[in-house]
Scaffold this active site. Structure first.
Site, short mmCIF file in Angstrom:
data_model
loop_
_atom_site.label_atom_id
_atom_site.label_comp_id
_atom_site.label_asym_id
_atom_site.label_seq_id
_atom_site.Cartn_x
_atom_site.Cartn_y
_atom_site.Cartn_z
N ARG A 82 8.96 -22.81 -23.48
CA ARG A 82 7.80 -21.92 -23.37
C ARG A 82 6.56 -22.72 -22.99
O ARG A 82 5.77 -22.29 -22.14
CB ARG A 82 7.55 -21.15 -24.67
CG ARG A 82 6.49 -20.07 -24.51
CD ARG A 82 6.21 -19.30 -25.81
NE ARG A 82 5.40 -18.12 -25.56
CZ ARG A 82 4.07 -18.12 -25.49
NH1 ARG A 82 3.39 -19.25 -25.65
NH2 ARG A 82 3.41 -16.99 -25.27
N CYS A 83 6.39 -23.88 -23.59
CA CYS A 83 5.23 -24.71 -23.28
C CYS A 83 5.21 -25.12 -21.81
O CYS A 83 4.15 -25.26 -21.21
CB CYS A 83 5.25 -25.98 -24.14
SG CYS A 83 5.03 -25.70 -25.90
#
Length: 414
Positions: free
Chosen positions: A401-402
């Protein structure tokens, strides 16, 4: 389907992912040293060649799922090539935000960058400019303050492959963020440039819910779009209460969003963002790192609503399940613990972003392969898991996600 009117459209964390912005790790990673890791927010130095292979695997995994992958570095080059004045202004602003608003150092850096082809210039700004790349006389350096990390005039930006944090898509707009630490503040300049000048985004009625010209800190890893009217934001090491209230005010005044859930998490490096301890993986399923909850399963929460006068009404709570069920209209809720709830395993796997899942569709996520206990827990709860290699890219303390900034997701039907 993408339209001319909505190049950005994200109304959930789980709607089928259509377009995402990534940054392939570059020379900025190799410009880390043991002395500069701390100021540049790294705990270790990744091996670049393997990190690039892992990142390529991540991008290919997304493409195989039908996701359009855009690269930040290419978008920046394309935006700069639209107008020489845009390029000149961007260079001057980048140099100024690197610590040189005027003077000999500014002028020499400007000449050095202007003389490079645009793609090389962008790579160089991202990788960092060393002292020994520019010739100075001793007189030039008499008044120079040596406060730059290591041997650099312009510091490298090794965190750039975490494209989630400098900006975050919400509805048909985005926030362009004021980053917490000096090492990352210039990153959101790239987003600002692309939104304002790239043909795909410029003059397309994109709402900027909050720009980067603020003092209060806000980072995209803390911004989770739970539905087409509910946003969750982490009150964390990297995002302040003032910024959360500002985002809520702007969303309530100009969008369909009527609820912002502020979730307070420990303000530590290990739990720097909300998405390092909590992500949405399905309509009624979330990952959660158990250490953020007390022995009653509680943590501090503020729920902000828009009232009939567009003012903010604030209610407090401490029950995550209850708040999510009420605000998302759910009868049941499944919180899936990192490391399957084991205190040792959950701590180890959360350090390598076991909670940091990227949903590519409802009930389908991308995760790091090294977090095998957390991945198996997800599968036991019916989640489809696509694992990607992660021995080197995980050293930056960020997961799938990052590493991704979604700009278009299909809407979902509950």
């Amino acid at each position: 389907m993408l339209t001319e009117k909505s190049p950005i459209h994200v109304n959930s964390e789980i709607g089928r992912l259509k377009t995402v912005i990534l940054h392939r790790p570059g020379k900025e990673i190799e410009n880390l040293t043991p002395d500069t890791m701390g100021p540049l927010l790294f705990d270790d130095i990744p091996y670049l060649l393997l990190a690039q292979k892992e990142h390529d695997n991540f991008a290919d995994t997304l493409r195989k799922k039908g996701v359009e992958v855009l690269y930040l570095e290419k978008l920046v080059v394309q935006a700069l090539e639209t107008d020489e004045q845009v390029k000149a202004f961007f260079i001057d602003k980048m140099i100024a935000e690197s610590g040189f608003k005027s003077g000999t150092i500014h002028d020499q850096l400007q000449k050095f960058l202007v003389d490079l082809p645009t793609n090389e210039m962008v790579d160089k700004i991202m990788a960092g400019v060393r002292f020994d790349e520019i010739e100075f006389s001793s007189k030039d350096l008499q008044n120079f303050s040596f406060d730059q990390p290591g041997p650099f005039l312009m510091a490298p930006m090794p965190n750039l492959y975490f494209t989630r944090d400098p900006s975050a898509s919400i509805g048909d707009g985005l926030t362009i963020n004021r980053m917490t630490f000096k090492a990352r503040r210039r990153e959101s300049m790239f987003t600002e440039l692309v939104i304002n000048h790239h043909p795909r985004f410029a003059n397309k009625n994109i709402n900027v819910w909050r720009d980067r010209n603020h003092v209060a800190r806000l980072e995209g890893g803390d911004e989770l779009v739970l539905s087409d009217h509910v946003l969750a934001i982490g009150l964390s090491q990297r995002t302040s209460s003032e910024a959360i209230k500002d985002v809520a005010k702007n969303l309530f005044a100009g969008s369909n969003y009527d609820t912002v859930i502020a979730i307070q998490i420990p303000q530590t490096h290990a739990t720097m963002h909300l998405d390092t301890v909590f992500t949405m993986v399905n309509f009624d399923q979330f990952t959660v790192h158990p250490m953020i909850l007390n022995n009653k399963g509680e943590l501090p929460i503020l729920v902000m609503h828009k009232d009939k006068q567009n003012q903010i009404k604030i209610e407090s709570s401490n029950n995550l399940k209850t708040v999510l069920k009420e605000q998302l209209g759910l009868n049941e809720l499944d919180l899936i613990s990192t490391g399957d709830g084991d205190p040792i395993i959950s701590a180890r796997e959360q350090w390598n972003d076991g909670s940091n899942t990227l949903a590519i569709a409802p009930g389908s996520v991308v995760t790091y392969d090294r977090n095998y206990v957390s991945n198996e827990a997800l599968r036991k709860h019916g989640i489809q898991v696509s694992e990607v290699p992660s021995s080197e890219i995980s050293r930056g303390r960020g997961g799938p996600r990052c590493m991704s900034m979604p700009i278009y997701r299909e809407d979902i039907e509950n």
